[in-house]
Scaffold this active site. Structure first.
Site, PDB file in Angstrom:
ATOM      1  N   ARG A 130      11.424  10.238 -25.837  1.00  0.00           N
ATOM      2  CA  ARG A 130      11.910   8.891 -25.462  1.00  0.00           C
ATOM      3  C   ARG A 130      12.914   8.901 -24.316  1.00  0.00           C
ATOM      4  NH1 ARG A 130      12.074   8.038 -31.138  1.00  0.00           N
ATOM      5  NH2 ARG A 130      10.089   7.147 -31.796  1.00  0.00           N
ATOM      6  N   LYS A 152      11.220   4.596  -9.463  1.00  0.00           N
ATOM      7  CA  LYS A 152       9.857   4.186  -9.836  1.00  0.00           C
ATOM      8  C   LYS A 152       9.074   5.462 -10.141  1.00  0.00           C
ATOM      9  CE  LYS A 152       8.908  -0.257  -7.581  1.00  0.00           C
ATOM     10  NZ  LYS A 152       8.070  -0.977  -6.606  1.00  0.00           N
ATOM     11  N   GLU A 194       6.454   5.644   6.050  1.00  0.00           N
ATOM     12  CA  GLU A 194       7.478   5.026   5.190  1.00  0.00           C
ATOM     13  C   GLU A 194       8.837   4.975   5.917  1.00  0.00           C
ATOM     14  OE1 GLU A 194       6.609   3.559   2.308  1.00  0.00           O
ATOM     15  OE2 GLU A 194       5.351   4.877   1.065  1.00  0.00           O
ATOM     16  N   LYS A 235      17.129   2.403   1.441  1.00  0.00           N
ATOM     17  CA  LYS A 235      16.511   2.257   0.112  1.00  0.00           C
ATOM     18  C   LYS A 235      17.576   2.190  -0.984  1.00  0.00           C
ATOM     19  CE  LYS A 235      12.871   3.440  -3.001  1.00  0.00           C
ATOM     20  NZ  LYS A 235      11.595   4.082  -3.285  1.00  0.00           N
ATOM     21  N   GLU A 245      13.159  -4.668  -9.273  1.00  0.00           N
ATOM     22  CA  GLU A 245      12.260  -5.469  -8.435  1.00  0.00           C
ATOM     23  C   GLU A 245      12.053  -6.887  -8.978  1.00  0.00           C
ATOM     24  OE1 GLU A 245       8.878  -3.256  -6.728  1.00  0.00           O
ATOM     25  OE2 GLU A 245       7.761  -5.117  -6.824  1.00  0.00           O
ATOM     26  N   ARG A 249      13.811  -6.096  -3.851  1.00  0.00           N
ATOM     27  CA  ARG A 249      13.157  -4.777  -3.814  1.00  0.00           C
ATOM     28  C   ARG A 249      11.685  -4.872  -3.405  1.00  0.00           C
ATOM     29  NH1 ARG A 249      13.666   0.519  -7.767  1.00  0.00           N
ATOM     30  NH2 ARG A 249      12.136   1.745  -6.567  1.00  0.00           N
ATOM     31  N   ASN A 253       7.782  -2.958  -0.526  1.00  0.00           N
ATOM     32  CA  ASN A 253       6.331  -2.921  -0.723  1.00  0.00           C
ATOM     33  C   ASN A 253       5.577  -3.378   0.527  1.00  0.00           C
ATOM     34  OD1 ASN A 253       4.023  -3.467  -3.197  1.00  0.00           O
ATOM     35  ND2 ASN A 253       5.701  -2.049  -3.564  1.00  0.00           N
ATOM     36  N   HIS A 256       1.946  -2.405   1.271  1.00  0.00           N
ATOM     37  CA  HIS A 256       1.398  -1.749   0.079  1.00  0.00           C
ATOM     38  C   HIS A 256       0.323  -2.567  -0.635  1.00  0.00           C
ATOM     39  CE1 HIS A 256       4.720   0.940   0.850  1.00  0.00           C
ATOM     40  NE2 HIS A 256       4.374   1.724  -0.165  1.00  0.00           N
ATOM     41  N   HIS A 260      -2.435  -0.065  -1.090  1.00  0.00           N
ATOM     42  CA  HIS A 260      -2.840   0.403  -2.422  1.00  0.00           C
ATOM     43  C   HIS A 260      -4.314   0.082  -2.698  1.00  0.00           C
ATOM     44  CE1 HIS A 260       1.442   0.753  -4.409  1.00  0.00           C
ATOM     45  NE2 HIS A 260       1.144   1.765  -3.636  1.00  0.00           N
ATOM     46  N   HIS A 274      -1.355   8.262   0.896  1.00  0.00           N
ATOM     47  CA  HIS A 274      -0.576   7.040   0.631  1.00  0.00           C
ATOM     48  C   HIS A 274       0.077   6.490   1.915  1.00  0.00           C
ATOM     49  CE1 HIS A 274       2.040   4.180  -1.405  1.00  0.00           C
ATOM     50  NE2 HIS A 274       3.057   4.691  -0.739  1.00  0.00           N
TER      51      HIS A 274
HETATM   52  N1  NAD Z   1       8.172   6.273  -6.630  1.00  0.00           N
HETATM   53  C1  NAD Z   1       8.243   5.713  -5.433  1.00  0.00           C
HETATM   54  O1  NAD Z   1       9.158   4.940  -5.137  1.00  0.00           O
HETATM   55  C2  NAD Z   1       7.230   6.067  -4.395  1.00  0.00           C
HETATM   56  C3  NAD Z   1       7.471   5.752  -3.053  1.00  0.00           C
HETATM   57  C4  NAD Z   1       6.521   6.116  -2.094  1.00  0.00           C
HETATM   58  C5  NAD Z   1       5.385   6.812  -2.487  1.00  0.00           C
HETATM   59  N2  NAD Z   1       5.197   7.122  -3.792  1.00  0.00           N
HETATM   60  C6  NAD Z   1       4.039   7.915  -4.216  1.00  0.00           C
HETATM   61  O2  NAD Z   1       4.143   9.198  -3.618  1.00  0.00           O
HETATM   62  C7  NAD Z   1       2.844   9.752  -3.492  1.00  0.00           C
HETATM   63  C8  NAD Z   1       2.684  10.339  -2.113  1.00  0.00           C
HETATM   64  O3  NAD Z   1       3.645  11.341  -1.927  1.00  0.00           O
HETATM   65  P1  NAD Z   1       3.435  12.486  -0.839  1.00  0.00           P
HETATM   66  O4  NAD Z   1       2.985  11.895   0.425  1.00  0.00           O
HETATM   67  O5  NAD Z   1       4.635  13.334  -0.864  1.00  0.00           O
HETATM   68  O6  NAD Z   1       2.159  13.248  -1.408  1.00  0.00           O
HETATM   69  P2  NAD Z   1       2.024  14.609  -2.248  1.00  0.00           P
HETATM   70  O7  NAD Z   1       3.004  14.712  -3.308  1.00  0.00           O
HETATM   71  O8  NAD Z   1       0.583  14.701  -2.587  1.00  0.00           O
HETATM   72  O9  NAD Z   1       2.386  15.709  -1.165  1.00  0.00           O
HETATM   73  C9  NAD Z   1       1.574  15.796  -0.029  1.00  0.00           C
HETATM   74  C10 NAD Z   1       0.912  17.195   0.101  1.00  0.00           C
HETATM   75  O10 NAD Z   1       1.847  18.039   0.734  1.00  0.00           O
HETATM   76  C11 NAD Z   1       2.060  19.204  -0.056  1.00  0.00           C
HETATM   77  N3  NAD Z   1       3.463  19.541   0.110  1.00  0.00           N
HETATM   78  C12 NAD Z   1       4.537  18.858  -0.342  1.00  0.00           C
HETATM   79  N4  NAD Z   1       5.659  19.430   0.107  1.00  0.00           N
HETATM   80  C13 NAD Z   1       5.291  20.483   0.856  1.00  0.00           C
HETATM   81  C14 NAD Z   1       6.002  21.456   1.612  1.00  0.00           C
HETATM   82  N5  NAD Z   1       7.319  21.439   1.742  1.00  0.00           N
HETATM   83  N6  NAD Z   1       5.294  22.429   2.228  1.00  0.00           N
HETATM   84  C15 NAD Z   1       3.924  22.448   2.163  1.00  0.00           C
HETATM   85  N7  NAD Z   1       3.204  21.540   1.486  1.00  0.00           N
HETATM   86  C16 NAD Z   1       3.887  20.573   0.853  1.00  0.00           C
HETATM   87  C17 NAD Z   1       1.650  18.868  -1.451  1.00  0.00           C
HETATM   88  O11 NAD Z   1       1.212  20.003  -2.137  1.00  0.00           O
HETATM   89  C18 NAD Z   1       0.523  17.873  -1.202  1.00  0.00           C
HETATM   90  O12 NAD Z   1      -0.687  18.573  -1.008  1.00  0.00           O
HETATM   91  C19 NAD Z   1       1.871   8.648  -3.782  1.00  0.00           C
HETATM   92  O13 NAD Z   1       1.330   8.825  -5.066  1.00  0.00           O
HETATM   93  C20 NAD Z   1       2.724   7.396  -3.731  1.00  0.00           C
HETATM   94  O14 NAD Z   1       2.211   6.381  -4.541  1.00  0.00           O
HETATM   95  C21 NAD Z   1       6.093   6.771  -4.744  1.00  0.00           C
HETATM   96  O1  LIG Z   2      10.547   1.789  -4.314  1.00  0.00           O
HETATM   97  C1  LIG Z   2       9.869   0.768  -4.179  1.00  0.00           C
HETATM   98  O2  LIG Z   2      10.171  -0.292  -4.734  1.00  0.00           O
HETATM   99  C2  LIG Z   2       8.655   0.776  -3.340  1.00  0.00           C
HETATM  100  O3  LIG Z   2       7.902  -0.173  -3.347  1.00  0.00           O
HETATM  101  C3  LIG Z   2       8.405   1.989  -2.496  1.00  0.00           C
HETATM  102  C4  LIG Z   2       6.944   2.206  -2.148  1.00  0.00           C
HETATM  103  O4  LIG Z   2       6.927   2.936  -0.929  1.00  0.00           O
HETATM  104  C5  LIG Z   2       6.206   3.052  -3.170  1.00  0.00           C
HETATM  105  O5  LIG Z   2       4.929   3.364  -2.692  1.00  0.00           O
HETATM  106  C6  LIG Z   2       6.127   2.490  -4.567  1.00  0.00           C
HETATM  107  O6  LIG Z   2       5.637   3.459  -5.465  1.00  0.00           O
HETATM  108  C7  LIG Z   2       5.215   1.315  -4.682  1.00  0.00           C
HETATM  109  O7  LIG Z   2       5.524   0.660  -5.849  1.00  0.00           O
HETATM  110  P1  LIG Z   2       4.529  -0.243  -6.684  1.00  0.00           P
HETATM  111  O8  LIG Z   2       5.424  -0.960  -7.600  1.00  0.00           O
HETATM  112  O9  LIG Z   2       3.817  -1.143  -5.707  1.00  0.00           O
HETATM  113  O10 LIG Z   2       3.591   0.685  -7.364  1.00  0.00           O
HETATM  114 ZN    ZN Z   3       4.953   3.707  -0.522  1.00  0.00          ZN
END
Ligand code: NAD
Ligand SMILES: O=C(O)C(=O)C[C@@H](O)[C@H](O)[C@H](O)COP(=O)(O)O
Ligand code: ZN
Length: 380
Positions: A130, A152, A194, A235, A245, A249, A253, A256, A260, A274
């Site tokens: 939890r 998130k 981004e 951010k 959000e 916030r 997006n 997105h 998405h 992404h």
């Molecule tokens: N939680 C949030 O607020 C938020 C915000 C933006 C995006 N996201 C999510 O993040 C994801 C995309 O993240 P991403 O672009 O980092 O993709 P990812 O995590 O898939 O990483 C991209 C690729 O680069 C490689 N990699 C990462 N770091 C490396 C390094 N230092 N050296 C060599 N290879 C490396 C990974 O193995 C992968 O193949 C999506 O799922 C998106 O929805 C979430």
């Molecule tokens: O942090 C946030 O809020 C964002 O929207 C950042 C985005 O870049 C990110 O891709 C996020 O995961 C999208 O959120 P979602 O709520 O649309 O899934």
């Molecule tokens: Zn994003």
């Protein structure tokens, strides 16, 4: 805004969330301080590192060495790289491994990787016993400027992006900019979308600085840390004012809603990362805003020009396999957008633009307008 002349030692950005506030530590080689910082934050803690295979090859040993030097016990959980790991199956793998490693309520999960690992491990931490605290060690540009900050977490459903998840803030973010040296150029570019997003949605001066300094950011100059810190500050500000959000916030997006849907339409595959989806999505949002008379076509073209200048896709036609079923189909894309988390009582919400640096939340967007717009873009 002026560019710093040399690399700074490290920069700390505070995410002001009261008793859940945390630091983002940004700089070259700060990964070496991981163990010391974890030990200081949680004396006596045990940890489990969640990472992916590619990141493990480059950065798992340095992370483990830092923890060992500070006397912090750790174990490792390695998942496959790529968006496909934000899945029920990999969540099960990670959760069961954390339980097997006897990670207790007061222990720490460490997410070492890009946004995929951060979102997945953060969600596993949110639901394990939890709720267990976690530390983000973002290793992609995208993760350092966006996904590691703000809490998130989640996985994808076959029906859409991030549809299963939780808000769960990390207790610390360590963004070592030297780890970006092993990131592929395509992944670096995807993360840059981004970075540009923060300028486009709320900071015209930053966007103008990016237009002038993007080569230095890509080359690993001092502008890189400046861009990462500026993005994190932007951010952190938004998140501290609207953690869950309910309002502002949603501006984060930008791009997105389209992006998405495009990721889902391409099966969450390497056809469209992404950040690439966000790039195409931001240009579509700008052009849609121009069509509605909200932003000048010059400003919309300026956004597309900059993203294109760094090599990002900006048009639907730039996506691999564009003509395949589902992608070149306005109705199919609209059906995917109906699962967007900003939908309220069945009505679409879009983040639209009035100018470069001025985004607004538009509720109640008429689906027919979006459909006609997309159909025109698909034929363009
Ligand atoms: N939680 C949030 O607020 C938020 C915000 C933006 C995006 N996201 C999510 O993040 C994801 C995309 O993240 P991403 O672009 O980092 O993709 P990812 O995590 O898939 O990483 C991209 C690729 O680069 C490689 N990699 C990462 N770091 C490396 C390094 N230092 N050296 C060599 N290879 C490396 C990974 O193995 C992968 O193949 C999506 O799922 C998106 O929805 C979430
Ligand atoms: O942090 C946030 O809020 C964002 O929207 C950042 C985005 O870049 C990110 O891709 C996020 O995961 C999208 O959120 P979602 O709520 O649309 O899934
Ligand atoms: Zn994003």
């Amino acid at each position: 805004m002026t560019a710093p002349l040399k690399h700074s030692a490290s920069i700390t950005v505070d995410v002001a969330l009261g008793d859940r506030a945390y630091d983002i530590v940004i700089g070259r080689d700060v990964l070496q301080s991981l163990g010391e910082r974890v030990a200081a934050l949680r004396p006596g803690v045990r940890t489990a590192i969640v990472t992916d295979r590619t990141v493990a090859r480059h950065w798992l040993e340095p992370a483990e060495a830092s923890l060992a030097a500070a006397g912090v016990p750790t174990s490792r959980i390695v998942v496959e790289e790529g968006e496909g790991s934000k899945s029920y199956a990999t969540l099960t793998q990670v959760s069961e491994a954390l339980i097997a490693a006897k990670i207790e309520r007061n222990d720490l999960v460490i997410a070492l990787g890009g946004g995929v690992v951060g979102d997945l491990a953060g969600f596993a931490a949110a639901i394990l016993r939890r709720g267990v605290d976690f530390v983000q060690v973002p290793t992609s540009l995208l993760a350092q400027v966006d996904s590691s900050v703000g809490g998130k977490t989640g996985i994808n459903s076959p029906q859409g992006k991030n549809l299963i998840g939780a808000f769960h803030q990390p207790v610390l973010v360590i963004a070592d900019t030297s780890v970006l040296d092993t990131l592929s150029p395509r992944q670096f570019r995807a993360g840059y979308a981004e970075v540009a997003k923060y300028g486009i949605l709320g900071d015209e001066a930053f966007f103008a600085w990016l237009e002038q300094n993007h080569a230095d950011i890509f080359a690993g100059g001092a502008g890189r840390e400046h861009a990462i810190a500026t993005s994190c500050r932007a951010k952190a500000g938004v998140v501290s004012r609207d953690e869950r959000e309910t309002g502002e916030r949603a501006l984060l997006n930008l791009g997105h809603t389209f992006g998405h849907a495009l990721e889902a339409a391409t099966g969450f595959s390497d056809r469209l990362f992404h950040g690439e989806g966000v790039s195409v999505g931001m240009v579509l949002a700008a052009e849609f805003s121009a069509q509605l008379g909200m932003i000048s076509s010059d400003d919309a073209a300026r956004i597309a020009r900059h993203l294109s200048a760094v090599g990002l896709p900006t048009r639907l036609q730039d996506i691999a396999g564009f003509t395949q079923e589902g992608l070149a189909d306005a109705d199919a894309l609209l059906a995917l957008m109906a699962q967007d988390k900003k939908v309220k009582r069945g009505k679409l919400t879009f983040i639209l633009l009035e100018a470069v640096g001025r985004a607004v939340i538009a509720n109640n967007v008429e689906p027919q307008l979006v459909r006609d717009f997309l159909q025109a873009k698909l034929k363009a």
